[in-house]
Design a protein around this motif. Sequence first.
Motif, short mmCIF file in Angstrom:
data_model
loop_
_atom_site.label_atom_id
_atom_site.label_comp_id
_atom_site.label_asym_id
_atom_site.label_seq_id
_atom_site.Cartn_x
_atom_site.Cartn_y
_atom_site.Cartn_z
N PRO A 287 0.78 -1.25 0.00
CA PRO A 287 0.00 0.00 0.00
C PRO A 287 0.81 1.29 0.00
N PHE A 288 2.08 1.24 0.42
CA PHE A 288 2.87 2.47 0.47
C PHE A 288 4.15 2.38 -0.36
N GLY A 289 4.16 1.56 -1.41
CA GLY A 289 5.31 1.53 -2.30
C GLY A 289 5.75 0.14 -2.73
N TYR A 290 6.92 0.11 -3.32
CA TYR A 290 7.50 -1.11 -3.89
C TYR A 290 8.61 -1.63 -2.98
N THR A 291 8.67 -2.95 -2.82
CA THR A 291 9.74 -3.59 -2.04
C THR A 291 10.25 -4.77 -2.85
N PRO A 292 11.53 -4.79 -3.24
CA PRO A 292 12.53 -3.74 -3.05
C PRO A 292 12.26 -2.59 -4.00
N GLU A 293 12.83 -1.44 -3.71
CA GLU A 293 12.67 -0.28 -4.58
C GLU A 293 13.63 -0.31 -5.75
N ASN A 294 14.74 -1.04 -5.61
CA ASN A 294 15.76 -1.12 -6.66
C ASN A 294 15.96 -2.56 -7.11
N VAL A 295 16.06 -2.74 -8.44
CA VAL A 295 16.26 -4.05 -9.03
C VAL A 295 17.45 -3.95 -9.98
N LYS A 296 18.40 -4.89 -9.90
CA LYS A 296 19.55 -4.91 -10.80
C LYS A 296 19.36 -5.98 -11.86
N VAL A 297 19.63 -5.60 -13.13
CA VAL A 297 19.54 -6.53 -14.26
C VAL A 297 20.73 -6.28 -15.18
N LYS A 298 20.90 -7.15 -16.18
CA LYS A 298 22.01 -7.05 -17.13
C LYS A 298 21.50 -6.53 -18.48
N ALA A 299 22.27 -5.64 -19.09
CA ALA A 299 21.94 -5.12 -20.42
C ALA A 299 21.97 -6.24 -21.45
N GLY A 300 21.03 -6.20 -22.39
CA GLY A 300 20.99 -7.15 -23.48
C GLY A 300 20.36 -8.49 -23.15
N ILE A 301 19.94 -8.69 -21.92
CA ILE A 301 19.33 -9.96 -21.49
C ILE A 301 17.86 -9.71 -21.18
N PRO A 302 16.94 -10.53 -21.75
CA PRO A 302 15.51 -10.34 -21.45
C PRO A 302 15.23 -10.40 -19.94
N VAL A 303 14.35 -9.51 -19.50
CA VAL A 303 14.01 -9.39 -18.08
C VAL A 303 12.54 -9.75 -17.90
N GLN A 304 12.27 -10.51 -16.84
CA GLN A 304 10.90 -10.77 -16.40
C GLN A 304 10.81 -10.29 -14.96
N LEU A 305 10.03 -9.23 -14.74
CA LEU A 305 9.81 -8.74 -13.39
C LEU A 305 8.40 -9.14 -12.95
#
Length: 80
Positions: A4-22
Motif C-alpha cells: 500500500p505504500f510503495g515497492y519492495t525492493p525499490e531497486n532491481v539490478k539486471v544485465k543489459a541485453g538480457i531479457p528481463v521478467q519482473l
Amino acid sequence: MVEPFGYTPENVKVKAGIPVQLHFQKSFSGGCLSYLIIEDFQIEKDLDKGDNLVEFTPEKPGIYTFHCGMNMYFGKIIVE
C-alpha cells in the motif's frame, strides 16, 4: 512486492541485453499502485491483486525509474 505504500525492493539490478521478467506481486486491490509506468521501456500496465508479469529487454546500461499511476511511489531498474 507492491504494498500500500510503495515497492519492495525499490531497486532491481539486471544485465543489459538480457531479457528481463519482473514479477510485481500486489498484496491488495485498488489505489494508485494499481497502475505501473516504466516510461523508458514504453510499459504501462494495470496491476491486479496477485502476480503481474512485466517483460522487456534493456539494451543500454543505466538507471531507469518506474512509478505508480499518480507518480507518488517510485522504484529503480539498475541496468549493468
